[in-house]
Structures are given as structure tokens and as C-alpha cells.
Design a protein around this motif. Structure first.
Motif: not given
Length: 475
Positions: A428-431, A433-442, A211-214
Motif C-alpha cells: 500500500y505504501s508503494d502503490a 507513492s505510484l498513484a501520487g498520494f501521500s497518506p500518513d502512516t496511520s 524506503v520501506l516500499g522500495s
């Protein structure tokens, strides 16, 4: 070649609002809101517009007015390393990317406006949109809308852009108000309002990074910051104008019209479509077509609605086209008409990629533009705070009132630290997601700080001995 200025304050504000509102609030906003939890997205979006958008608008205004140039010329003429000119080039590239898919949407709208008089899309809205959204017909309608926008930009700042937006913006607002009153009377309006305005904290907690990235991308998209539009428009502003007042007025008007557009769209999407997510990029067309097909005088209502959206699309297209046009006029001393014709050909070619391919269109319109705008505004803020520095504070105070003048220094340090760090986090959050990664917030926080802190320290060190701004104003 003498450079134009706005004829009036209201002309500048309406032109900036027209750029900001455009399809961002009427076409892209319901699409992004529906795909990101409705009210959860709306809350984050509103906070970013007010908290980050207004300071960001000021950064862009200051770069534009202090340089009196297009984005490339601004970074070339103001103080700092010539490497910053790359940021101006990024603005021109972003404008071309925006125009390439935005003009396709403008073509869709023009077609739906024309077809409203016959009800051609009434029988099966979803199938109809799929049939006309991409291909040769879509390309032809795209060229018509792009050509109309080019004619307005060719006429110049005062006679073209300012005159057109002065006429269009009041009409857009009046028609939206009338449509909102009508939408409130439809059968499932209450469900639409609940989705749009009823806060969903659980969804936000579970999908915060998405939501934040969008929301960040949408906020920058609707305010037209991060891509150079506001630098270009501010380059035509007189020195005695209050930039904080203008930025606040533009943001408030943008928010008001955006919320108003939602009050039109979501009651209708819940009343006459298969929910707000039906249709993806075509949600506006599928949902509204379904509404008009089931209503008395649907052809007239459809024509009225799509006329509103067409006017909004053109106000945005002319603002985007002005960026590369002003670049060619300022930097290469081309005639405005020559520059506009050349860009029409270029954007027709790049736009064809979007007009003929749904995959290319979705890549451009959904992710690429968000990343470019976020990166652009991050650069504007860092540059304004640490390279212009005291000059930015001086420019902020020129024409500012008693209430806003004391905020100049706190604003400078906020756009040099907190706000761009937040934008990098969203980037970085949006990038990811686009690359297919799901890193945690930290992890994203760590990467963000590892980027932002050293960069701020480097900027402070490198700018410590740079003399005050000296702009070459020779034509």
C-alpha cells in the motif's frame, strides 16, 4: 512426460542463488540504494531479506516441492479453491513482465562488454548511454541475450540451467572479490563506503514509507520470490532435502554477494561519476564507464566487469524464463524446445515496448515489478499458512534437521499473520507513492489491517473442512 530433478544439492542452490543475485544485486541494487538514502535503504533491505525473505522462500519451496508443478499447476493440484490458480497465473504474468525489461538491461550489458574492447563509451559516458539505451540497436542486443538464455533453458534443468549456473556462479564471485579489492584503492572510496555503510537515521525517519516500499520490492526482487521462480525451482527438489537449510543458505549467499557488489560499485561511483544517483537506471553504466575511462588498462577492466554482470544477467534470465516454460510443458504437454521458442517470440514483442520507450521501461522496472512481487509473496504466505496449513508443516519437516524442525509451527503462524501483513503495508505504501498520494502512516496501517484481518479470518473459516493435500501426479 517424465519430469526432471536437480542432479545435486549444490546445483539447486547455485541455480537459486544465480537467479537471486543476477542483475538485482549488481544493476538494480545500486540504483535503488542511491535513490533511497544509501545506508538507510541498506539497513531496511537487510532486515527484510533475513526477517521476511527466508520465511517467504520456505513458503515458495513448500508449494513447489509438494506439488512438483509450475506455479499454475501447483495451485491447481494442491488443496484449496481453484480461485488460488489465479495466483499461479499472476506468477507467469510477473515472469513475462520481468523478462520484458530485464532482457533490455541484458542487452545493454552485452553492448558495453563488446564496446569495452574499443573504449567506445569512454569519451562521454552519460551521452553515450542516452544514445544507445533505447531504440533499434537496444532491441537487437536484447534479442541476442534473450536468445542465449532461451538456448540454455531449451537444454533442460540438468544439462542447461544446472550446468550453466555451476560454471557461472563461482566465476562471478571470484571476479567481484577482485574488483572489490581494486575499488578500495580508488581516490574517493572512503566517501563511497560512508554513503553505503554509514547509517543515516535522519533520512530514514523522514522518508520511512518510501524506503520501506522500495526495500521490500528490492528484497523480493533479489531473492526471486513472489514471482514463482522459487516455486518452479523447488518443484525439481527431492523429498529428503532440508528446505530450511536450503532457504537459509540461499539468503545468506545472496546477501553476501549483494553487499560485495556494493563494495565494488559505490567506491567507483564516488570516485569517477557525479555521485551515486547519476544516470538513474543507467547509473551502473554511466558510473562504471567513467571509472574505466580514467584508469590504466580501462578497456580490459571494463570488459572484465561487464562480463561478470553479463553472466549474472543470464543466470537470472534463465530462471525467469523457466517459469512460463515449465507452465507450458506441465499443463499443455509441449516439448521444452517448442515452449521456449514460442515464449521467445512473445517476450521479444513485449520486450520491444521496453526497448523503444524509456517511460515504459521505468514503469516496469521501478514500480510495477515491486508491486507484483510483493502481492505474489503475500498470497504465497497466506495460502501456505491457512490453506495448506498442517500439510505445509509436514512438508517443512521433511528432511529438516533437529534445530529447524521445532520451528515449523511458529513459522506457519508467522507467515499467516505478521509477515504478509507487513508486505501488505509495504504494498500500500508503494502503490500510494505510484498513484501520487501521500497518506500518513496511520492511514496505511488502518487500510492494511482492514484488509489482512478479515482475509485471515475468511481463510481460516473456509479451510476448516478441506481434506489433506492430494496431488494428481499423472503425466
Amino acid at each position: 512426460m517424465a519430469r526432471e530433478t536437480w542432479a545435486s544439492r549444490i546445483g539447486f542452490i547455485l541455480a537459486a542463488v544465480g537467479s537471486a543475485v543476477g542483475l538485482g544485486n549488481i544493476w538494480r541494487f545500486p540504483w535503488m540504494t542511491a535513490e533511497n538514502g544509501g545506508s538507510a535503504f541498506l539497513l531496511v533491505y537487510l532486515l527484510i531479506v533475513i526477517g521476511v525473505g527466508v520465511p517467504g522462500l520456505l513458503a515458495a519451496f513448500i508449494i513447489g516441492r509438494r506439488s512438483n508443478r509450475n506455479p499454475v499447476g501447483a495451485f491447481k493440484s494442491l488443496k484449496g479453491s481453484r480461485a488460488w490458480t489465479t495466483l499461479g497465473v499472476l506468477c507467469v504474468v510477473t515472469a513475462v513482465v520481468l523478462l520484458s525489461f530485464y532482457s533490455v538491461v541484458g542487452g545493454w550489458i552485452l553492448r558495453y562488454f563488446v564496446e569495452s574492447f574499443t573504449g567506445a563509451y569512454f569519451a562521454d559516458p552519460g551521452t553515450h548511454f542516452e544514445a544507445i539505451s533505447y531504440g533499434a540497436d537496444a532491441f537487437v542486443y536484447q534479442l541476442i541475450v534473450l536468445g542465449a538464455s532461451a538456448l540454455i533453458v531449451t537444454a533442460g534443468v540438468r544439462r542447461g540451467i544446472e550446468t550453466t549456473t555451476k560454471l557461472m556462479m563461482p566465476g562471478i564471485v571470484l571476479l567481484l572479490v577482485a574488483l572489490a579489492v581494486w575499488a578500495a584503492q580508488q581516490p574517493n572510496a572512503a566517501q563511497g563506503y560512508e554513503f553505503y555503510l554509514g547509517f543515516d537515521g535522519e533520512y530514514l525517519a523522514d522518508n520511512f514509507l518510501t524506503v520501506l516500499g522500495s526495500a521490500a520490492g528490492q528484497a523480493l526482487f533479489t531473492l526471486s520470490i513472489g514471482g514463482g521462480t522459487m516455486i518452479t525451482y523447488a518443484s525439481y527438489i527431492d523429498d529428503d532435502r532440508s528446505l530450511p537449510l536450503d532457504a537459509s543458505a540461499i539468503a545468506v549467499l545472496n546477501l553476501g554477494i549483494g553487499v560485495l557488489a556494493g563494495l565494488v560499485l559505490f567506491p567507483l561511483l564516488f570516485s569517477f561519476a557525479a555521485g551515486p544517483t547519476a544516470g538513474g537506471p543507467g547509473a551502473l553504466f554511466v558510473g562504471m564507464a567513467g571509472a574505466f575511462a580514467n584508469l590504466p588498462a580501462g578497456q580490459l577492466l571494463g570488459a572484465t566487469f561487464f562480463l561478470v554482470v553479463l553472466l549474472a544477467a543470464i543466470t537470472s534470465l534463465i530462471s525467469m524464463l523457466e517459469i512460463p516454460v515449465s507452465f507450458l510443458v506441465d499443463e499443455f504437454d509441449l516439448e521444452r524446445s517448442t515452449a521456449t521458442r514460442g515464449l521467445f517470440v512473445l517476450i521479444a514483442l513485449t520486450g520491444a515496448l521496453n526497448a523503444f520507450s524509456a517511460d515504459v521501461f521505468t514503469l516496469f522496472a521501478d514500480h510495477l515489478v515491486d508491486l507484483l512481487l510483493t502481492l505474489g509473496l503475500t498470497g504465497f504466505m497466506f495460502y501456505t499458512a491457512w490453506v495448506l496449513g498442517p500439510d505445509a508443516v509436514e512438508e517443512y519437516r521433511n528432511g529438516a534437521g533437529l534445530l529447524s524442525r521445532p520451528l515449523a509451527t511458529p513459522w506457519r503462524y508467522a507467515i499467516g499473520t505478521v509477515f504478509p501483513t507487513f508486505l501488505l503495508f509495504a504494498f500500500y505504501s508503494d502503490a500510494s507513492s505510484l498513484a501520487g498520494f501521500s497518506p500518513d502512516t496511520s492511514t496505511i496501517v488502518f487500510v492494511t489491517l482492514a484488509t489482512a484481518v478479515p482475509f485471515v479470518l475468511f481463510l481460516r473459516w473456509s479451510a476448516r473442512d478441506v481434506p489433506s493435500t492430494s496431488v494428481d501426479t499423472a503425466d
